[in-house]
Design a protein around this motif. Structure first.
Motif, PDB file in Angstrom:
ATOM      1  N   GLU A 256     -16.773   3.796  19.174  1.00 22.63           N
ATOM      2  CA  GLU A 256     -16.801   5.249  18.985  1.00 22.63           C
ATOM      3  C   GLU A 256     -16.010   5.739  17.772  1.00 22.63           C
ATOM      4  N   THR A 257     -14.913   5.038  17.457  1.00 20.03           N
ATOM      5  CA  THR A 257     -13.977   5.609  16.471  1.00 20.03           C
ATOM      6  C   THR A 257     -14.573   5.685  15.056  1.00 20.03           C
ATOM      7  N   LEU A 258     -14.217   6.753  14.381  1.00 17.65           N
ATOM      8  CA  LEU A 258     -14.630   6.911  12.981  1.00 17.65           C
ATOM      9  C   LEU A 258     -13.478   6.552  12.045  1.00 17.65           C
ATOM     10  N   HIS A 259     -12.290   6.261  12.634  1.00 21.08           N
ATOM     11  CA  HIS A 259     -11.129   5.894  11.817  1.00 21.08           C
ATOM     12  C   HIS A 259     -11.355   4.550  11.133  1.00 21.08           C
ATOM     13  N   ARG A 260     -10.723   4.379   9.969  1.00 18.17           N
ATOM     14  CA  ARG A 260     -10.693   3.071   9.307  1.00 18.17           C
ATOM     15  C   ARG A 260      -9.230   2.719   9.068  1.00 18.17           C
ATOM     16  N   PHE A 261      -8.828   1.526   9.536  1.00 19.96           N
ATOM     17  CA  PHE A 261      -7.406   1.164   9.592  1.00 19.96           C
ATOM     18  C   PHE A 261      -7.032   0.112   8.541  1.00 19.96           C
ATOM     19  N   ASP A 262      -5.747   0.116   8.169  1.00 24.41           N
ATOM     20  CA  ASP A 262      -5.218  -0.943   7.310  1.00 24.41           C
ATOM     21  C   ASP A 262      -4.876  -2.183   8.131  1.00 24.41           C
ATOM     22  N   ALA A 263      -4.585  -1.969   9.410  1.00 25.41           N
ATOM     23  CA  ALA A 263      -4.254  -3.108  10.274  1.00 25.41           C
ATOM     24  C   ALA A 263      -4.606  -2.789  11.716  1.00 25.41           C
ATOM     25  N   VAL A 264      -5.027  -3.832  12.425  1.00 26.50           N
ATOM     26  CA  VAL A 264      -5.189  -3.746  13.877  1.00 26.50           C
ATOM     27  C   VAL A 264      -4.207  -4.758  14.464  1.00 26.50           C
ATOM     28  N   VAL A 265      -3.426  -4.303  15.416  1.00 31.67           N
ATOM     29  CA  VAL A 265      -2.467  -5.208  16.058  1.00 31.67           C
ATOM     30  C   VAL A 265      -2.717  -5.150  17.562  1.00 31.67           C
ATOM     31  N   SER A 266      -2.565  -6.293  18.210  1.00 29.73           N
ATOM     32  CA  SER A 266      -2.745  -6.276  19.660  1.00 29.73           C
ATOM     33  C   SER A 266      -2.030  -7.436  20.331  1.00 29.73           C
TER      34      SER A 266
ATOM     35  N   ARG B  14       0.849  -1.196   0.000  1.00 32.04           N
ATOM     36  CA  ARG B  14       0.000   0.000   0.000  1.00 32.04           C
ATOM     37  C   ARG B  14       0.882   1.242   0.000  1.00 32.04           C
ATOM     38  N   LYS B  15       0.302   2.356  -0.422  1.00 29.34           N
ATOM     39  CA  LYS B  15       1.096   3.599  -0.477  1.00 29.34           C
ATOM     40  C   LYS B  15       1.323   4.155   0.922  1.00 29.34           C
ATOM     41  N   ALA B  16       0.358   3.873   1.806  1.00 28.30           N
ATOM     42  CA  ALA B  16       0.457   4.363   3.181  1.00 28.30           C
ATOM     43  C   ALA B  16      -0.272   3.382   4.087  1.00 28.30           C
ATOM     44  N   TYR B  17       0.082   3.413   5.337  1.00 29.29           N
ATOM     45  CA  TYR B  17      -0.528   2.475   6.285  1.00 29.29           C
ATOM     46  C   TYR B  17      -1.034   3.242   7.501  1.00 29.29           C
ATOM     47  N   PHE B  18      -2.221   2.831   7.968  1.00 28.54           N
ATOM     48  CA  PHE B  18      -2.782   3.423   9.178  1.00 28.54           C
ATOM     49  C   PHE B  18      -3.138   2.259  10.110  1.00 28.54           C
ATOM     50  N   ILE B  19      -2.500   2.254  11.269  1.00 29.19           N
ATOM     51  CA  ILE B  19      -2.562   1.066  12.139  1.00 29.19           C
ATOM     52  C   ILE B  19      -3.112   1.424  13.525  1.00 29.19           C
ATOM     53  N   LEU B  20      -3.942   0.519  14.051  1.00 27.97           N
ATOM     54  CA  LEU B  20      -4.415   0.653  15.434  1.00 27.97           C
ATOM     55  C   LEU B  20      -3.686  -0.376  16.291  1.00 27.97           C
ATOM     56  N   ASP B  21      -3.034   0.100  17.350  1.00 27.58           N
ATOM     57  CA  ASP B  21      -2.354  -0.794  18.304  1.00 27.58           C
ATOM     58  C   ASP B  21      -3.165  -0.791  19.597  1.00 27.58           C
TER      59      ASP B  21
ATOM     60  N   SER C 195     -11.299  -2.653   3.755  1.00 27.44           N
ATOM     61  CA  SER C 195     -11.377  -3.901   3.010  1.00 27.44           C
ATOM     62  C   SER C 195      -9.957  -4.471   2.802  1.00 27.44           C
ATOM     63  N   GLY C 196      -9.795  -5.746   3.073  1.00 25.24           N
ATOM     64  CA  GLY C 196      -8.473  -6.374   2.930  1.00 25.24           C
ATOM     65  C   GLY C 196      -7.551  -6.094   4.104  1.00 25.24           C
ATOM     66  N   GLY C 197      -8.070  -5.376   5.104  1.00 23.14           N
ATOM     67  CA  GLY C 197      -7.250  -5.045   6.272  1.00 23.14           C
ATOM     68  C   GLY C 197      -6.907  -6.284   7.095  1.00 23.14           C
ATOM     69  N   VAL C 198      -5.884  -6.140   7.922  1.00 21.76           N
ATOM     70  CA  VAL C 198      -5.327  -7.297   8.626  1.00 21.76           C
ATOM     71  C   VAL C 198      -5.431  -7.115  10.138  1.00 21.76           C
ATOM     72  N   LEU C 199      -5.795  -8.197  10.819  1.00 17.93           N
ATOM     73  CA  LEU C 199      -5.747  -8.216  12.292  1.00 17.93           C
ATOM     74  C   LEU C 199      -4.672  -9.216  12.706  1.00 17.93           C
ATOM     75  N   ALA C 200      -3.755  -8.784  13.545  1.00 15.70           N
ATOM     76  CA  ALA C 200      -2.700  -9.686  14.029  1.00 15.70           C
ATOM     77  C   ALA C 200      -2.629  -9.573  15.544  1.00 15.70           C
ATOM     78  N   VAL C 201      -2.743 -10.733  16.213  1.00 17.27           N
ATOM     79  CA  VAL C 201      -2.716 -10.715  17.678  1.00 17.27           C
ATOM     80  C   VAL C 201      -1.723 -11.736  18.223  1.00 17.27           C
ATOM     81  N   GLU C 202      -1.138 -11.381  19.347  1.00 14.49           N
ATOM     82  CA  GLU C 202      -0.341 -12.354  20.099  1.00 14.49           C
ATOM     83  C   GLU C 202      -1.274 -13.029  21.099  1.00 14.49           C
ATOM     84  N   HIS C 203      -0.965 -14.270  21.456  1.00 16.52           N
ATOM     85  CA  HIS C 203      -1.781 -14.980  22.456  1.00 16.52           C
ATOM     86  C   HIS C 203      -0.874 -15.873  23.291  1.00 16.52           C
ATOM     87  N   GLY C 204      -1.459 -16.475  24.317  1.00 17.16           N
ATOM     88  CA  GLY C 204      -0.670 -17.319  25.205  1.00 17.16           C
ATOM     89  C   GLY C 204      -0.427 -18.693  24.610  1.00 17.16           C
TER      90      GLY C 204
END
Ligand code: SAM
Length: 264
Positions: free
Chosen positions: A157-167, A90-97, A215-224
């Motif tokens: 609440e958020t109106l943002h739309r992200f390319d990725a959510v990481v947690s 992508r040309k730019a990335y907007f991520i939620l941590d 659309s096509g955005g990615v969720l990546a999470v760590e777990h136990g």
């Protein structure tokens, strides 16, 4: 490095090799600091709290009581997500941590990805103070928005739309909290406890992330360790994701799940 080497390099502000190439006699003050550090360690305080910093993905992060110390397995999470996003080109990335803690993920991602901005969310003001400081010392302050909010409110609440959510959310089951090693007991409970079975946060984050991803955005999470199967099922059955993948940490244990938002 041994613990003494870590303490000495912190006190003398030098590299490990400098300790041996240019051995120095400690001043009285420096010796006092070293004795204090050794004492703190004897009482079970984590080494990184005592020195005040750690390294994550080759970058320096300040830590102390009130914030989780970044772990090596979280470097794998950062690496997996960076590779996946670079492949999307992508040309730019907007991520939620979500649950940014020290900011290790948000800071690393904006440093490693071109034109990347992030929202770093945490309910803890202590953690966010470290995250802000770490963004500052890593030169990415202006590319991260810090939000002090409970994730259970923020996602609606958020109106943002992200390319990725990481947690890397809290994932230790409540009944295991009493059996933690003494070092870990020094870290904030808020960063560790993930409800009765440890999956409390994922049950909310998985469906809620679909709403805030492009659309096509990615969720990546760590777990136990041991939570991978259940988590993959959770993604497959309740949340409606494509390309659900599991990744192992450097010790060969499944510790990361990544999925892509389907277009349906
Ligand atoms: C396991 S730590 C992860 C910290 C950091 N991302 C890392 O990987 O080192 C989880 C973080 O989630 C935060 N947290 C706990 N409950 C939260 C909530 N309801 N909303 C937002 N953040 C929360 C904690 O304060 C903590 O910083």
């Amino acid at each position: 490095m041994t613990e003494d080497e870590l303490f000495l390099t912190a006190i003398l502000n030098c590299s490990r090799s400098a300790l041996y190439v240019n051995p120095q006699v400690l001043s009285a003050d420096q010796q006092k600091r070293l004795d204090k550090m050794r004492n703190q360690r004897r009482l079970g305080e984590p080494v990184q709290y005592i020195t005040g910093f750690t390294e994550f993905f080759g970058h320096r992060f300040e830590v102390g009581p009130g914030v989780l110390i970044p772990r090596p397995e979280t470097e794998v999470l950062a690496d997996v997500l960076i590779r996946a996003l670079k492949a999307q080109d992508r040309k730019a990335y907007f991520i939620l941590d979500i649950g940014t803690g020290s900011g290790c993920l948000a800071v690393t991602l904006v440093k490693e990805l071109p034109n990347c901005r992030a929202v770093a969310l945490d309910v803890s003001s202590d953690a966010l103070n470290y995250a802000r400081r770490n963004a500052e010392i890593n030169g990415v302050m202006e590319r991260i928005e810090f939000v002090e909010r409970d994730v259970f409110w923020f996602m609606d609440e958020t109106l943002h739309r992200f390319d990725a959510v990481v947690s890397n959310p809290p994932y230790i089951p409540t009944c295991s909290m009493h059996h933690l090693p003494i070092d870990v007991k020094h870290e904030p409970e808020l960063a560790l406890e993930g409800g009765a079975d440890g999956l409390h946060f994922y049950r909310y984050i998985a469906p809620a992330s679909r709403k805030v991803l492009k659309s096509g955005g990615v969720l990546a999470v760590e777990h136990g360790d041991g939570q991978s199967k259940e988590l993959q099922n959770l993604f497959a059955i309740t949340a409606g994701w494509d390309k659900i993948q599991s990744f192992k940490d450097n010790a060969g244990r499944s510790r990361i799940v990544m999925a892509q938002k389907s277009n349906s």
